[in-house]
Write a protein that holds these residues in place. Structure first.
Motif, PDB file in Angstrom:
ATOM      1  N   ASP A 127      93.715  36.190  21.216  1.00 13.23           N
ATOM      2  CA  ASP A 127      92.428  35.687  21.703  1.00 13.23           C
ATOM      3  C   ASP A 127      92.456  35.533  23.223  1.00 13.23           C
ATOM      4  O   ASP A 127      91.526  35.946  23.921  1.00 13.23           O
ATOM      5  CB  ASP A 127      92.100  34.322  21.086  1.00 13.23           C
ATOM      6  CG  ASP A 127      91.817  34.373  19.599  1.00 13.23           C
ATOM      7  OD1 ASP A 127      91.274  35.391  19.133  1.00 13.23           O
ATOM      8  OD2 ASP A 127      92.144  33.386  18.914  1.00 13.23           O
ATOM      9  N   THR A 128      93.507  34.940  23.733  1.00  9.93           N
ATOM     10  CA  THR A 128      93.627  34.700  25.167  1.00  9.93           C
ATOM     11  C   THR A 128      93.662  36.013  25.943  1.00  9.93           C
ATOM     12  O   THR A 128      92.995  36.156  26.969  1.00  9.93           O
ATOM     13  CB  THR A 128      94.886  33.859  25.459  1.00  9.93           C
ATOM     14  OG1 THR A 128      94.801  32.634  24.719  1.00  9.93           O
ATOM     15  CG2 THR A 128      95.006  33.543  26.939  1.00  9.93           C
ATOM     16  N   ALA A 129      94.421  36.981  25.446  1.00 13.80           N
ATOM     17  CA  ALA A 129      94.492  38.288  26.102  1.00 13.80           C
ATOM     18  C   ALA A 129      93.135  38.986  26.059  1.00 13.80           C
ATOM     19  O   ALA A 129      92.700  39.587  27.053  1.00 13.80           O
ATOM     20  CB  ALA A 129      95.568  39.152  25.441  1.00 13.80           C
ATOM     21  N   LEU A 130      92.453  38.908  24.930  1.00 20.18           N
ATOM     22  CA  LEU A 130      91.141  39.529  24.783  1.00 20.18           C
ATOM     23  C   LEU A 130      90.139  38.894  25.749  1.00 20.18           C
ATOM     24  O   LEU A 130      89.386  39.597  26.434  1.00 20.18           O
ATOM     25  CB  LEU A 130      90.652  39.400  23.339  1.00 20.18           C
ATOM     26  CG  LEU A 130      89.253  39.930  23.030  1.00 20.18           C
ATOM     27  CD1 LEU A 130      89.128  41.406  23.389  1.00 20.18           C
ATOM     28  CD2 LEU A 130      88.926  39.698  21.553  1.00 20.18           C
ATOM     29  N   ILE A 131      90.133  37.592  25.833  1.00 22.93           N
ATOM     30  CA  ILE A 131      89.236  36.897  26.758  1.00 22.93           C
ATOM     31  C   ILE A 131      89.529  37.320  28.190  1.00 22.93           C
ATOM     32  O   ILE A 131      88.606  37.548  28.984  1.00 22.93           O
ATOM     33  CB  ILE A 131      89.342  35.366  26.583  1.00 22.93           C
ATOM     34  CG1 ILE A 131      88.738  34.957  25.239  1.00 22.93           C
ATOM     35  CG2 ILE A 131      88.664  34.621  27.733  1.00 22.93           C
ATOM     36  CD1 ILE A 131      89.041  33.527  24.823  1.00 22.93           C
ATOM     37  N   GLY A 132      90.794  37.463  28.530  1.00 22.71           N
ATOM     38  CA  GLY A 132      91.159  37.908  29.874  1.00 22.71           C
ATOM     39  C   GLY A 132      90.633  39.304  30.181  1.00 22.71           C
ATOM     40  O   GLY A 132      90.097  39.550  31.259  1.00 22.71           O
ATOM     41  N   LEU A 133      90.759  40.209  29.206  1.00 20.54           N
ATOM     42  CA  LEU A 133      90.238  41.566  29.402  1.00 20.54           C
ATOM     43  C   LEU A 133      88.717  41.565  29.529  1.00 20.54           C
ATOM     44  O   LEU A 133      88.153  42.275  30.376  1.00 20.54           O
ATOM     45  CB  LEU A 133      90.675  42.476  28.251  1.00 20.54           C
ATOM     46  CG  LEU A 133      92.165  42.811  28.182  1.00 20.54           C
ATOM     47  CD1 LEU A 133      92.471  43.596  26.908  1.00 20.54           C
ATOM     48  CD2 LEU A 133      92.606  43.581  29.418  1.00 20.54           C
ATOM     49  N   LEU A 134      88.051  40.773  28.709  1.00 21.94           N
ATOM     50  CA  LEU A 134      86.591  40.699  28.780  1.00 21.94           C
ATOM     51  C   LEU A 134      86.129  40.035  30.076  1.00 21.94           C
ATOM     52  O   LEU A 134      85.076  40.393  30.612  1.00 21.94           O
ATOM     53  CB  LEU A 134      86.028  39.957  27.566  1.00 21.94           C
ATOM     54  CG  LEU A 134      86.111  40.708  26.245  1.00 21.94           C
ATOM     55  CD1 LEU A 134      85.735  39.797  25.082  1.00 21.94           C
ATOM     56  CD2 LEU A 134      85.228  41.952  26.259  1.00 21.94           C
ATOM     57  N   ALA A 135      86.906  39.089  30.576  1.00 16.02           N
ATOM     58  CA  ALA A 135      86.550  38.450  31.849  1.00 16.02           C
ATOM     59  C   ALA A 135      86.617  39.467  32.986  1.00 16.02           C
ATOM     60  O   ALA A 135      85.813  39.414  33.924  1.00 16.02           O
ATOM     61  CB  ALA A 135      87.484  37.271  32.135  1.00 16.02           C
ATOM     62  N   ASP A 136      87.552  40.399  32.901  1.00 17.51           N
ATOM     63  CA  ASP A 136      87.663  41.443  33.920  1.00 17.51           C
ATOM     64  C   ASP A 136      86.564  42.481  33.789  1.00 17.51           C
ATOM     65  O   ASP A 136      86.070  43.004  34.782  1.00 17.51           O
ATOM     66  CB  ASP A 136      89.025  42.145  33.831  1.00 17.51           C
ATOM     67  CG  ASP A 136      90.159  41.258  34.302  1.00 17.51           C
ATOM     68  OD1 ASP A 136      89.906  40.301  35.054  1.00 17.51           O
ATOM     69  OD2 ASP A 136      91.307  41.540  33.915  1.00 17.51           O
TER      70      ASP A 136
END
Length: 146
Positions: free
Chosen positions: A9-18
């Protein structure tokens, strides 16, 4: 109820934030999981409010070039009316309530100094405003909001 986020979840949120427009297939490839897993995670993160929405980031050339913060004190029991008047000013971007010496933090943006000056005059003239101090932003050194 607060949702527990795992590493995926954290990695996915980071990618979506970028890049919130990244295709599901690209996200899945970068995360090393199936597309259906990514889609299910995004759906769950949206449903629980962890992802509250997607937004447009405006490039530096298109942003208002002159930004300021007004620190505003208001008379007791006038806060709601003052915020209402502030929200009617087109230069006002964000209004925060605050603790301490000032009651409100008002973020202002304009393309020209005359418009900024007009907004500051209008803020000071709002019934209930007892004091206002303005800080004009010169340059941005760190911006983690985008």
């Amino acid at each position: 109820m607060k949702m527990q986020l795992d590493e995926l979840d954290t990695a996915l949120i980071g990618l979506l934030a970028d890049d919130a427009r990244a295709p599901i297939a690209d996200l899945a490839r970068r995360l090393g999981v199936a597309r259906t897993t990514v889609q299910a995670r995004i759906d769950r993160l949206e449903q629980t409010g962890t992802i509250a929405g997607y937004t447009l980031r405006i490039g530096a050339d298109a942003k208002h070039r002159i930004r300021a913060t007004a620190l505003v004190s208001v008379e007791p029991r006038t806060g709601t009316a003052v915020v209402s008047r502030l929200s009617a000013l087109p230069q006002v971007q964000i209004v925060h309530t605050a603790s301490g010496r000032f009651d409100l933090i008002v973020e202002i943006a304009s393309d020209e100094t005359d418009s900024l000056d007009e907004a500051l005059d209008q803020i000071s003239a709002i019934k209930g405003v007892t004091a206002a101090e303005t800080l004009v932003h010169l340059s941005t050194k760190v911006d983690r909001t985008h």
